[in-house]
Write an enzyme that holds these catalytic residues in place. Structure first.
Site, PDB file in Angstrom:
ATOM      1  N   ARG A   1     -16.793  -9.271  -3.766  1.00  0.00           N
ATOM      2  CA  ARG A   1     -15.490  -9.082  -4.404  1.00  0.00           C
ATOM      3  C   ARG A   1     -14.437  -9.992  -3.778  1.00  0.00           C
ATOM      4  O   ARG A   1     -14.532 -10.373  -2.600  1.00  0.00           O
ATOM      5  CB  ARG A   1     -15.032  -7.631  -4.279  1.00  0.00           C
ATOM      6  CG  ARG A   1     -15.880  -6.628  -5.029  1.00  0.00           C
ATOM      7  CD  ARG A   1     -15.276  -5.229  -4.902  1.00  0.00           C
ATOM      8  NE  ARG A   1     -16.031  -4.233  -5.657  1.00  0.00           N
ATOM      9  CZ  ARG A   1     -17.039  -3.526  -5.177  1.00  0.00           C
ATOM     10  NH1 ARG A   1     -17.425  -3.715  -3.921  1.00  0.00           N
ATOM     11  NH2 ARG A   1     -17.674  -2.640  -5.916  1.00  0.00           N
TER      12      ARG A   1
ATOM     13  N   LYS B   1     -13.294  -1.814  -0.957  1.00  0.00           N
ATOM     14  CA  LYS B   1     -13.180  -0.813  -2.023  1.00  0.00           C
ATOM     15  C   LYS B   1     -13.958   0.456  -1.716  1.00  0.00           C
ATOM     16  O   LYS B   1     -13.455   1.566  -1.900  1.00  0.00           O
ATOM     17  CB  LYS B   1     -13.665  -1.409  -3.340  1.00  0.00           C
ATOM     18  CG  LYS B   1     -13.525  -0.478  -4.541  1.00  0.00           C
ATOM     19  CD  LYS B   1     -13.936  -1.170  -5.815  1.00  0.00           C
ATOM     20  CE  LYS B   1     -13.773  -0.251  -7.020  1.00  0.00           C
ATOM     21  NZ  LYS B   1     -14.150  -0.928  -8.297  1.00  0.00           N
TER      22      LYS B   1
ATOM     23  N   HIS C   1     -13.905 -11.650 -10.993  1.00  0.00           N
ATOM     24  CA  HIS C   1     -14.749 -10.480 -11.198  1.00  0.00           C
ATOM     25  C   HIS C   1     -15.778 -10.736 -12.284  1.00  0.00           C
ATOM     26  O   HIS C   1     -16.865 -10.146 -12.269  1.00  0.00           O
ATOM     27  CB  HIS C   1     -13.888  -9.260 -11.551  1.00  0.00           C
ATOM     28  CG  HIS C   1     -14.446  -7.973 -11.035  1.00  0.00           C
ATOM     29  ND1 HIS C   1     -14.484  -7.660  -9.690  1.00  0.00           N
ATOM     30  CD2 HIS C   1     -15.023  -6.928 -11.670  1.00  0.00           C
ATOM     31  CE1 HIS C   1     -15.040  -6.472  -9.529  1.00  0.00           C
ATOM     32  NE2 HIS C   1     -15.383  -6.002 -10.711  1.00  0.00           N
TER      33      HIS C   1
ATOM     34  N   ARG D   1     -19.067 -11.777 -10.977  1.00  0.00           N
ATOM     35  CA  ARG D   1     -19.896 -10.653 -10.525  1.00  0.00           C
ATOM     36  C   ARG D   1     -20.661 -10.073 -11.712  1.00  0.00           C
ATOM     37  O   ARG D   1     -21.839  -9.746 -11.611  1.00  0.00           O
ATOM     38  CB  ARG D   1     -19.018  -9.560  -9.896  1.00  0.00           C
ATOM     39  CG  ARG D   1     -18.696  -9.785  -8.437  1.00  0.00           C
ATOM     40  CD  ARG D   1     -17.666  -8.782  -7.934  1.00  0.00           C
ATOM     41  NE  ARG D   1     -17.988  -7.397  -8.193  1.00  0.00           N
ATOM     42  CZ  ARG D   1     -18.750  -6.623  -7.412  1.00  0.00           C
ATOM     43  NH1 ARG D   1     -19.289  -7.154  -6.325  1.00  0.00           N
ATOM     44  NH2 ARG D   1     -18.957  -5.369  -7.712  1.00  0.00           N
TER      45      ARG D   1
ATOM     46  N   HIS E   1     -22.161  -1.152  -5.342  1.00  0.00           N
ATOM     47  CA  HIS E   1     -21.713   0.038  -6.064  1.00  0.00           C
ATOM     48  C   HIS E   1     -22.207   1.285  -5.356  1.00  0.00           C
ATOM     49  O   HIS E   1     -23.394   1.383  -5.014  1.00  0.00           O
ATOM     50  CB  HIS E   1     -22.247   0.033  -7.499  1.00  0.00           C
ATOM     51  CG  HIS E   1     -21.585  -0.983  -8.381  1.00  0.00           C
ATOM     52  ND1 HIS E   1     -22.121  -1.406  -9.571  1.00  0.00           N
ATOM     53  CD2 HIS E   1     -20.422  -1.666  -8.232  1.00  0.00           C
ATOM     54  CE1 HIS E   1     -21.331  -2.304 -10.125  1.00  0.00           C
ATOM     55  NE2 HIS E   1     -20.288  -2.480  -9.329  1.00  0.00           N
TER      56      HIS E   1
ATOM     57  N   TYR F   1     -23.795  -2.591 -17.345  1.00  0.00           N
ATOM     58  CA  TYR F   1     -24.347  -3.925 -17.579  1.00  0.00           C
ATOM     59  C   TYR F   1     -25.544  -3.902 -18.532  1.00  0.00           C
ATOM     60  O   TYR F   1     -25.970  -4.956 -18.999  1.00  0.00           O
ATOM     61  CB  TYR F   1     -24.755  -4.573 -16.248  1.00  0.00           C
ATOM     62  CG  TYR F   1     -23.577  -4.829 -15.354  1.00  0.00           C
ATOM     63  CD1 TYR F   1     -22.646  -5.817 -15.673  1.00  0.00           C
ATOM     64  CD2 TYR F   1     -23.360  -4.065 -14.210  1.00  0.00           C
ATOM     65  CE1 TYR F   1     -21.541  -6.035 -14.865  1.00  0.00           C
ATOM     66  CE2 TYR F   1     -22.257  -4.279 -13.410  1.00  0.00           C
ATOM     67  CZ  TYR F   1     -21.357  -5.263 -13.733  1.00  0.00           C
ATOM     68  OH  TYR F   1     -20.261  -5.478 -12.942  1.00  0.00           O
TER      69      TYR F   1
END
Length: 280
Positions: free
Chosen positions: A124, A149, A223, A226, A249, A258
């Protein structure tokens, strides 16, 4: 706070138009009419505006500025939220963008290393800004960080091209300075990127140089690289658990979105209406 104040100004302007000059004169009817006035806005914008209004009215009540808790008069939106399909890049577009970088100077060397870390490892933007020299382990060829995050420690492999890009940047581009961060500004004072810097201008610059046209409404920030990495891994047969670990994640539900980008996989799952009718 700044964003909420801006949203609150909408309500204050509405009160001014209604010639409501005192807080005590706000009524549930006025709130209801205000909600109707903002109905043309996008659904997400309406939700944000109403949330801000609800918090503001609750504040007034708890601190004794009004006698009735008017926050209860602000309606709530009872709608299902469906995550949007992530914006992705084609593999050749990513290659064209990276090839458009002039790596002959310090700026190009730094930007190339940053974009590779996102495109190849899925790191990120916030974590890239926070990367420190001590996070690089050249002996094990790994990068170990605690994600900003999720607060979870993640280890990334220093891939061949990523490693040489970092070496090129460190040896020939990074200014000599006391900053502990890997990436710093190239103009004095040589320090880390600002807290609010999202590095969006980097990818925008090279997208234009590569002649890549971004369709209106499609996101094309860091982003999105990613997203592209996740989609590529999915097409190559990687499981959601593996992709989730690579992207950092905490919940695999964040990764399942996705699945919508794997068009070949979705087409394979589609039913043939004739087969269904014939009971095949």
């Amino acid at each position: 706070m700044r964003t909420r104040l801006q949203r609150l100004f909408f309500f204050v302007d509405y009160l001014s138009l209604r010639q409501v000059m005192e807080i005590g004169a706000i009524t549930p009817e006025i709130i209801s009419e205000y909600v109707i006035s903002i109905s043309p806005n996008h659904e997400k914008s309406i939700t944000a505006i109403l949330t801000t209004l609800r918090v503001f009215l609750r504040f007034l009540y708890l601190h004794g500025y009004i006698e009735i808790d008017l926050s209860l008069s602000v309606p709530k939106q009872n709608k299902y939220s469906y995550p949007s399909v992530p914006s992705t890049w084609e593999s050749d577009e990513v290659k064209r963008m990276l090839d458009a970088i002039d790596r002959g100077g310090p700026l190009g060397k730094r930007d190339y290393a940053i974009l590779l870390l996102v495109a190849k490892l899925g790191i990120r933007a916030g974590d890239i800004k926070a990367l420190k020299l001590s996070d690089l382990n050249w002996t094990s060829k790994t990068i170990t960080i605690t994600q900003e995050k999720t607060k979870v420690e993640v280890t990334y492999p220093i891939l061949h091209d990523v490693g040489w890009a970092l070496i090129d940047y460190l040896q020939h581009a990074r200014p000599v300075c006391d900053a502990p961060f890997l990436f710093v500004r190239l103009n004095a004072p040589f320090e880390a990127f600002g807290e609010n810097a999202n590095l969006h201008n980097i990818i925008t610059k090279y997208t234009r140089l590569a002649g890549i046209t971004v369709p209106r409404g499609k996101r094309h920030g860091l982003h999105s690289l990613r997203h592209s990495l996740a989609s590529t891994l999915l097409e190559q047969g990687a499981s959601l658990a593996v992709i989730s670990e690579i992207l950092g994640h905490v919940d695999s539900k964040s990764t399942s979105v996705y699945l919508h980008t794997d068009m070949k996989g979705l087409m394979a799952c589609a039913l043939d209406p004739e087969e269904v009718l014939l009971g095949v």
